[in-house]
Design an enzyme around this catalytic site. Sequence first.
Site, short mmCIF file in Angstrom:
data_model
loop_
_atom_site.label_atom_id
_atom_site.label_comp_id
_atom_site.label_asym_id
_atom_site.label_seq_id
_atom_site.Cartn_x
_atom_site.Cartn_y
_atom_site.Cartn_z
N HIS A 1 6.86 30.05 26.08
CA HIS A 1 6.15 29.31 25.03
C HIS A 1 5.95 27.84 25.41
O HIS A 1 5.11 27.17 24.83
CB HIS A 1 6.80 29.50 23.65
CG HIS A 1 8.04 28.71 23.39
ND1 HIS A 1 9.30 29.24 23.50
CD2 HIS A 1 8.22 27.43 22.98
CE1 HIS A 1 10.19 28.33 23.17
NE2 HIS A 1 9.57 27.21 22.85
N ASP B 1 11.33 35.10 27.24
CA ASP B 1 10.60 33.84 27.05
C ASP B 1 10.78 32.88 28.24
O ASP B 1 11.44 31.85 28.12
CB ASP B 1 11.10 33.20 25.75
CG ASP B 1 10.17 32.11 25.24
OD1 ASP B 1 9.30 31.66 26.00
OD2 ASP B 1 10.33 31.71 24.07
N SER C 1 14.00 23.85 24.10
CA SER C 1 13.38 25.03 24.67
C SER C 1 13.27 24.86 26.16
O SER C 1 12.79 23.84 26.65
CB SER C 1 11.98 25.22 24.11
OG SER C 1 12.07 25.89 22.90
#
Length: 699
Positions: free
Chosen positions: A84, A221, A633
């Site tokens: 992402h 991810d 992230s």
Amino acid sequence: MRKYISVIALSLICGASASADEGMWLPALISERIGDMQAKGFTLTAEDIYSISQASLKDAVVLFGGGCTGELVSPEGLLLTNHHCGYSQIQKHSSVDHDYLRDGFWAMTRAEELPNPGLGVSFLEYMEDVTDKVLKGYEDSMTEEERQALVKKNSQKLIDEAVSGGKGLEASVEPLFYGNKYYMFVYRTYTDVRLVGAPPSSIGKFGGDTDNWMWPRHTGDFSIFRIYADKDNNPAPYSEDNVPYRPKKYFHIAAGGVGEGEFTFVYGFPGSTREYIMSEGVRYISDISNPFKIALRTMRLDIQKKYMDEDQAVRIQYSSKNAGVANAWKKWQGEMKGIVRLGTVAKKQEFESRFMDWADGTEYEGIVPALDSLYKELEPYMYALDYYNESARTIELVQFAQRASALASAGKDSALGAVTDAFFKDYYLPIDKEIFVAVMNSYRENVPADFRPPYFDSTLAVYGGSVGKWADALFSTSVFCDRKAVEALGADDTLALENDPAVEFGREFSSWIGENIRPAVNRLNMEINLLNRDYMRGQMEFQPDKVFYPDANLTLRVAYGHIKGYSPSDGVYYMPFSTIEGIMEKDNPEIFDYNIPQKFRDVVATGDYGRWGEDGSVPVCFIATNHTSGGNSGSPVIDSRGRLIGINFDRVWEGTMSDIEFDPDFCRNISLDIRYVLFIIDKIGNADHLIEEMTIEQE
Ligand code: ARG
Ligand code: GLU
């Protein structure tokens, strides 16, 4: 001033009683935490984490693209981050003919690696306490404006000195603890960063927004990039002559597995937390702003989804935008629930009343009531501004019209061309128009007339009070709906552009808000900040045994904890690991979010997991007690020996209030197990050449 600074310095050092695993610590001060880290299992030293004289783990961590974290995993500049985080790059390289979002992308040679204009990664060279230098010349008699001007001037001088000596250097001076401390952060930024690999979204975004922010999780991810440098290993703009960057340090990978209870440490760039604000500030978030922002986004998401489901091209166009809207939408819901469950507002009120008793007769007397009334004064203005940002400001055509008309009037043809191309590549007018109708109807219903531009009401009257009719007119007559017409624009069209309905909408809203709402918001926020500086210091004096960490501000932090499950509700316990069995359980070709690629099914059917298997399966994700936030992230998740065991990518829904209050029973960060990453690179990407670059330790 001096007195307060020394109080803070003290409270940073002594008292080891921060509640279990809460905290995002400054790497340069990690020697104050290293004893606790070692007691919890870490075997390296403070210098191994952060050093300015030798290579340390910090040299293998980057701020990725200004909002995520990444880590170096090979001597040739190979970098891991989340899918992402690389999403908009992957999306930009995608079209219906070669859809890397859908099919994945694997560069089989260096020549196939794809450049990404605009993407940069930054290494922290060093950080330094510059409080005294920034406040040099400060006198108690100064007003807050004068203080800010002084801070700005002194900071700029420090920044100029810091960046003078090398290529790609950037620096910033950031307030910590509401300006009781200032730190300078000096970075080296590389701008030739190429896309190397990404799994198909059906792996990299497996579970989609259905599973986002949730446990149990099975999302692969991750994406892979490579940093390029000039021949001397310095930052350089993209060039075919650039060569892979040679890092001072890169992570070795621990592929031997991790167990419940084991130490973990997340090294990355959390963006923003507000742990020390008073009850009124929290109440606005949980009772007012989160609920209406969620409602507005629900409408936008439903509209986007309807059109995305109908057409693959629209799905590609809106995938990245949709994910962005959905992400905060879901987080706010968890955050609200968490704040309510913890009773944060009541707890803070109780704390404030004890604080007020203590503060009686001290310089802190009166701070809490003053803050309280400032928050109350701020509320209607903040509401009007937040509502505007989540409604009128989200209309894509209007945003584009404002940018493009400015470029056309300035005669900047090539920039206009680029902006126009980028806009129309991903624009679908029916979505934008339907959203206009939905959010502007809500705006009319929910924002009091005194807090909205008269332009809004007078234009609405022209259309007989119908937002729909207004939309029909705006989306058919604005020149910005028509690509050819936009391309033909030039400086002589300035006058006509001023009357374009999309330009007018943007201008009227932003100027009215700018004149009538923003000044009050800015003034009140400045006053709140100023009082928060004292309140922060007061909290530290009031609780001398508590260890304080500065709120996150997108600077490098260490969070440490251990792998641990949790109980989300009565009678339920979540184990800390997920495996590919869970992927196969969720797999369903009928459901977009759960449709794993056929190749994945085929590999699982062979049962051949190579070196990445464990007990006949492959581990996929795990949860731990590290205190993380948005921006973490892509952060490396590190074991007790400093090796990479995973990539952080999310938090559990029940714990998303950790930006405001951390609860050790519920707050868990979610990481991708590094063995799943390697499994996908190996068995799905068939990109062994990447694995060969890495240093993998099986034990
Ligand atoms: N919740 C994660 C974060 O805050 C992942 C977001 C991307 N995924 C998504 N389905 N929207 O960034
Ligand atoms: N997914 C988040 C990010 O983009 C990390 C999750 C969180 O907010 O902790 O940074």
